[in-house]
Design a protein around this motif. Structure first.
Motif, PDB file in Angstrom:
ATOM      1  N   ALA A   2       9.294   4.233  -2.983  1.00 51.44           N
ATOM      2  CA  ALA A   2       7.941   4.462  -3.880  1.00 51.44           C
ATOM      3  C   ALA A   2       7.626   3.163  -4.836  1.00 51.44           C
ATOM      4  CB  ALA A   2       8.400   5.478  -4.827  1.00 51.44           C
ATOM      5  N   GLY A   3       8.570   2.474  -5.171  1.00 48.44           N
ATOM      6  CA  GLY A   3       8.330   1.164  -5.716  1.00 48.44           C
ATOM      7  C   GLY A   3       7.932   0.134  -5.009  1.00 48.44           C
ATOM      8  N   SER A   4       8.292  -0.083  -3.853  1.00 51.24           N
ATOM      9  CA  SER A   4       7.626  -0.923  -2.840  1.00 51.24           C
ATOM     10  C   SER A   4       6.246  -0.569  -2.627  1.00 51.24           C
ATOM     11  CB  SER A   4       8.197  -1.156  -1.545  1.00 51.24           C
ATOM     12  OG  SER A   4       9.717  -1.522  -1.759  1.00 51.24           O
ATOM     13  N   ARG A   5       5.995   0.706  -2.579  1.00 50.83           N
ATOM     14  CA  ARG A   5       4.728   1.122  -2.324  1.00 50.83           C
ATOM     15  C   ARG A   5       3.602   0.654  -3.775  1.00 50.83           C
ATOM     16  NH1 ARG A   5       6.554   5.337   0.622  1.00 50.83           N
ATOM     17  NH2 ARG A   5       6.554   6.881  -1.256  1.00 50.83           N
ATOM     18  N   LEU A   6       4.148   1.110  -4.752  1.00 51.59           N
ATOM     19  CA  LEU A   6       3.558   0.909  -5.983  1.00 51.59           C
ATOM     20  C   LEU A   6       3.476  -0.546  -5.910  1.00 51.59           C
ATOM     21  CD1 LEU A   6       5.363   3.341  -8.215  1.00 51.59           C
ATOM     22  CD2 LEU A   6       2.852   3.305  -7.750  1.00 51.59           C
ATOM     23  N   PHE A   7       4.233  -1.364  -5.645  1.00 47.06           N
ATOM     24  CA  PHE A   7       4.003  -3.016  -5.843  1.00 47.06           C
ATOM     25  C   PHE A   7       2.872  -3.516  -4.858  1.00 47.06           C
ATOM     26  CE2 PHE A   7       5.158  -7.309  -4.526  1.00 47.06           C
ATOM     27  CZ  PHE A   7       4.952  -7.976  -5.909  1.00 47.06           C
ATOM     28  N   GLU A   8       3.125  -2.953  -3.689  1.00 42.60           N
ATOM     29  CA  GLU A   8       1.687  -3.144  -2.858  1.00 42.60           C
ATOM     30  C   GLU A   8       0.408  -2.984  -3.317  1.00 42.60           C
ATOM     31  OE1 GLU A   8       2.249  -1.135   1.154  1.00 42.60           O
ATOM     32  OE2 GLU A   8       4.051  -2.328   1.171  1.00 42.60           O
ATOM     33  N   ARG A   9       0.340  -1.717  -3.946  1.00 40.89           N
ATOM     34  CA  ARG A   9      -0.889  -1.409  -4.682  1.00 40.89           C
ATOM     35  C   ARG A   9      -1.202  -2.473  -5.878  1.00 40.89           C
ATOM     36  NH1 ARG A   9      -0.891   4.674  -6.781  1.00 40.89           N
ATOM     37  NH2 ARG A   9      -2.970   3.859  -7.720  1.00 40.89           N
ATOM     38  N   ILE A  10       0.031  -2.858  -6.720  1.00 37.61           N
ATOM     39  CA  ILE A  10      -0.362  -3.842  -7.586  1.00 37.61           C
ATOM     40  C   ILE A  10      -1.054  -5.087  -7.356  1.00 37.61           C
ATOM     41  CG2 ILE A  10       1.054  -5.505  -9.030  1.00 37.61           C
ATOM     42  CD1 ILE A  10       2.926  -3.326  -9.708  1.00 37.61           C
ATOM     43  N   CYS A  11      -0.454  -5.467  -6.136  1.00 38.21           N
ATOM     44  CA  CYS A  11      -0.926  -6.735  -5.278  1.00 38.21           C
ATOM     45  C   CYS A  11      -2.693  -6.852  -4.865  1.00 38.21           C
ATOM     46  CB  CYS A  11      -0.287  -7.138  -4.019  1.00 38.21           C
ATOM     47  SG  CYS A  11       1.439  -7.570  -4.443  1.00 38.21           S
ATOM     48  N   ARG A  12      -2.962  -5.559  -4.935  1.00 41.55           N
ATOM     49  CA  ARG A  12      -4.393  -5.272  -4.677  1.00 41.55           C
ATOM     50  C   ARG A  12      -5.162  -4.922  -6.063  1.00 41.55           C
ATOM     51  NH1 ARG A  12      -2.158  -2.305  -0.292  1.00 41.55           N
ATOM     52  NH2 ARG A  12      -2.639  -0.393  -1.212  1.00 41.55           N
ATOM     53  N   LEU A  13      -4.460  -5.050  -7.233  1.00 43.26           N
ATOM     54  CA  LEU A  13      -5.291  -4.605  -8.134  1.00 43.26           C
ATOM     55  C   LEU A  13      -5.988  -5.883  -8.739  1.00 43.26           C
ATOM     56  CD1 LEU A  13      -2.434  -3.314 -10.410  1.00 43.26           C
ATOM     57  CD2 LEU A  13      -4.562  -1.921  -9.672  1.00 43.26           C
ATOM     58  N   PRO A  14      -7.361  -5.453  -9.215  1.00 46.80           N
ATOM     59  CA  PRO A  14      -8.427  -6.511  -9.673  1.00 46.80           C
ATOM     60  C   PRO A  14      -7.674  -7.411 -10.619  1.00 46.80           C
ATOM     61  CG  PRO A  14      -9.300  -4.399 -10.091  1.00 46.80           C
ATOM     62  CD  PRO A  14      -8.192  -4.339  -9.431  1.00 46.80           C
ATOM     63  N   GLU A  15      -6.889  -6.948 -11.587  1.00 48.22           N
ATOM     64  CA  GLU A  15      -6.313  -7.683 -12.683  1.00 48.22           C
ATOM     65  C   GLU A  15      -5.092  -8.655 -12.231  1.00 48.22           C
ATOM     66  OE1 GLU A  15      -6.583  -4.379 -12.753  1.00 48.22           O
ATOM     67  OE2 GLU A  15      -6.968  -3.972 -14.796  1.00 48.22           O
ATOM     68  N   TYR A  16      -4.429  -8.146 -11.092  1.00 48.12           N
ATOM     69  CA  TYR A  16      -3.237  -8.899 -10.636  1.00 48.12           C
ATOM     70  C   TYR A  16      -3.879  -9.961  -9.623  1.00 48.12           C
ATOM     71  CZ  TYR A  16       1.750  -9.678  -9.357  1.00 48.12           C
ATOM     72  OH  TYR A  16       2.948 -10.346  -9.227  1.00 48.12           O
ATOM     73  N   TYR A  17      -3.947 -11.123 -10.327  1.00 50.51           N
ATOM     74  CA  TYR A  17      -4.579 -12.057  -9.507  1.00 50.51           C
ATOM     75  C   TYR A  17      -3.580 -13.086  -8.669  1.00 50.51           C
ATOM     76  CZ  TYR A  17      -2.320 -14.381 -13.073  1.00 50.51           C
ATOM     77  OH  TYR A  17      -0.815 -14.841 -13.784  1.00 50.51           O
ATOM     78  N   LEU A  18      -2.290 -12.997  -8.743  1.00 51.23           N
ATOM     79  CA  LEU A  18      -1.335 -13.473  -8.224  1.00 51.23           C
ATOM     80  C   LEU A  18      -1.541 -13.724  -6.749  1.00 51.23           C
ATOM     81  CD1 LEU A  18      -0.002 -12.293 -10.943  1.00 51.23           C
ATOM     82  CD2 LEU A  18       2.118 -13.575 -10.273  1.00 51.23           C
ATOM     83  N   THR A  19      -1.530 -12.440  -6.173  1.00 53.94           N
ATOM     84  CA  THR A  19      -1.359 -12.585  -4.614  1.00 53.94           C
ATOM     85  C   THR A  19      -2.609 -13.010  -4.056  1.00 53.94           C
ATOM     86  OG1 THR A  19      -0.258 -10.480  -5.000  1.00 53.94           O
ATOM     87  CG2 THR A  19      -0.907 -10.706  -2.921  1.00 53.94           C
ATOM     88  N   ARG A  20      -3.825 -12.807  -4.614  1.00 56.58           N
ATOM     89  CA  ARG A  20      -4.973 -13.233  -4.082  1.00 56.58           C
ATOM     90  C   ARG A  20      -5.291 -14.724  -4.157  1.00 56.58           C
ATOM     91  NH1 ARG A  20      -6.778  -8.484  -6.288  1.00 56.58           N
ATOM     92  NH2 ARG A  20      -7.232  -9.732  -8.009  1.00 56.58           N
ATOM     93  N   ALA A  21      -4.702 -15.446  -5.528  1.00 58.05           N
ATOM     94  CA  ALA A  21      -4.747 -16.744  -5.573  1.00 58.05           C
ATOM     95  C   ALA A  21      -3.683 -17.405  -4.790  1.00 58.05           C
ATOM     96  CB  ALA A  21      -4.344 -17.001  -7.156  1.00 58.05           C
ATOM     97  N   GLU A  22      -2.729 -16.803  -4.417  1.00 55.42           N
ATOM     98  CA  GLU A  22      -1.515 -17.519  -3.454  1.00 55.42           C
ATOM     99  C   GLU A  22      -2.208 -17.742  -2.079  1.00 55.42           C
ATOM    100  OE1 GLU A  22       2.245 -16.078  -3.074  1.00 55.42           O
ATOM    101  OE2 GLU A  22       3.148 -18.041  -2.955  1.00 55.42           O
ATOM    102  N   LEU A  23      -2.573 -16.452  -1.740  1.00 61.03           N
ATOM    103  CA  LEU A  23      -3.423 -16.468  -0.219  1.00 61.03           C
ATOM    104  C   LEU A  23      -4.506 -17.238  -0.152  1.00 61.03           C
ATOM    105  CD1 LEU A  23      -3.549 -15.024   2.418  1.00 61.03           C
ATOM    106  CD2 LEU A  23      -5.038 -13.377   1.292  1.00 61.03           C
ATOM    107  N   GLU A  24      -5.280 -17.402  -1.094  1.00 58.21           N
ATOM    108  CA  GLU A  24      -6.454 -18.429  -1.306  1.00 58.21           C
ATOM    109  C   GLU A  24      -5.985 -19.932  -0.971  1.00 58.21           C
ATOM    110  OE1 GLU A  24      -9.113 -18.636  -4.878  1.00 58.21           O
ATOM    111  OE2 GLU A  24      -9.096 -20.700  -4.285  1.00 58.21           O
TER     112      GLU A  24
END
Ligand code: AVI
Length: 299
Positions: free
Chosen positions: A27-49
């Motif tokens: 459940a925690g891993s699934r929630l973390f995946e959702r965090i990574c797609r949140l508009p406020e959680y810039y980290l994942t998108r910035a690193e991919l970019e």
């Protein structure tokens, strides 16, 4: 130490604490995946970019045909970009979860039939037993996961890593406006709160405890003097919780410290790496300067 020992030790401290590695059940891993797609959680998108933007330069640093070691099971899009560009001789994902490793390895081999995957089931916060390198090896540690270690632990991790790889690619979250950080860890949909509270549900399920998650609330703030986001679970009332034969008392407003997420300037992280025997050769950042990928070489 077992999960029970870690929990009992952590909840017996004057400032109650739990190790963040236990967030990641299914459940925690699934929630973390959702965090990574949140508009406020810039980290994942910035690193991919930044990985997309600087892929040619990252490839020149790591060198085509290297051995690629990744701390984490290698599920991410960034890993796929690197594998495609680097064409590593061998890919060694290191993860605690055997099932996550197996699934990720299967998917990778389907996508890259030429790839030689050697999964390593281990906890990378301790010393690792790895197959001997046959050529230059690069260790990849994306996602600012190093930020979940204290600077002392990060130093130990890097110093131990020197035995495994001559080069490292490490993703770190950069210092920035505290409001931006606050929003990233207090998202409007409450996914981060659910991720934090899931730890109590996991302790109930795996250790037979009787936490009532409704009696705790998520609290995250930027501790500027320590350069870190702190996540806590705050007891909403005076209460007792049982875990097997153990009993823990909570005062109203007392918290369990569940995670630190350190934010480093480029210079601070380079100094930390230097003290552990690595020279910061390259730093790539995204357009907005939110996130950094460091190219380190052992000195
Ligand atoms: C995995 N790690 C880098 C995340 C972070 O940002 O520190 C974990 C996380 N905690 C709350 N949101 C995301």
């Amino acid at each position: 130490m077992s999960f029970l020992e870690d929990v009992v030790t952590g909840l017996s401290l004057p400032q109650k604490a739990l190790p963040p590695k236990y967030f990641y059940d299914d459940a925690g891993s699934r929630l973390f995946e959702r965090i990574c797609r949140l508009p406020e959680y810039y980290l994942t998108r910035a690193e991919l970019e930044l990985t997309r933007k600087h892929l040619a330069s990252i490839t020149r640093f790591a060198r085509k045909g290297c051995e690629l070691l990744e701390y984490g099971s290698g599920e991410s899009l960034k890993t796929r970009l690197l594998i495609r560009a680097l064409r590593p001789r061998i890919y060694l994902p290191v993860d605690i979860s055997v099932s996550a490793l197996e699934q990720a390895a299967k998917r990778l081999v389907r996508e890259f039939p030429w790839l030689h995957v050697v999964p390593v089931a281990a906890d990378f916060s301790r010393s690792l037993d790895l197959p001997a390198a046959q050529g230059p090896r690069v260790a990849y540690f994306p996602g600012s996961t190093i930020g979940n270690l204290t600077p002392e632990e990060a130093h130990g991790f890097l110093a131990r890593g020197r035995a495994h790889a001559g080069h490292m690619l490490i993703g770190t979250d950069l210092k920035k406006d505290a409001n931006v950080l606050h929003a990233a860890y207090n998202d409007s949909r409450g996914v981060t709160a659910a991720f934090n509270l899931n730890l109590l549900a996991r302790i109930n399920r795996d250790l037979g405890a009787d936490f009532d998650p409704r009696r705790f609330s998520h609290y995250a703030f930027y501790n500027a003097p320590c350069s870190r986001i702190e996540m806590h679970l705050v007891s909403l009332r005076e209460q007792d919780v049982r875990i097997g034969a153990h009993r823990f008392s909570f005062a109203r407003g007392e918290s369990i410290h569940t995670e630190n997420s350190y934010k480093y300037s480029v210079e601070e992280f380079r100094a930390l790496a230097a003290a552990a025997g690595f020279e910061g050769k390259k730093t790539w950042t995204d357009r907005k300067g939110l996130f950094a990928l460091h190219g380190l070489t052992a000195t």
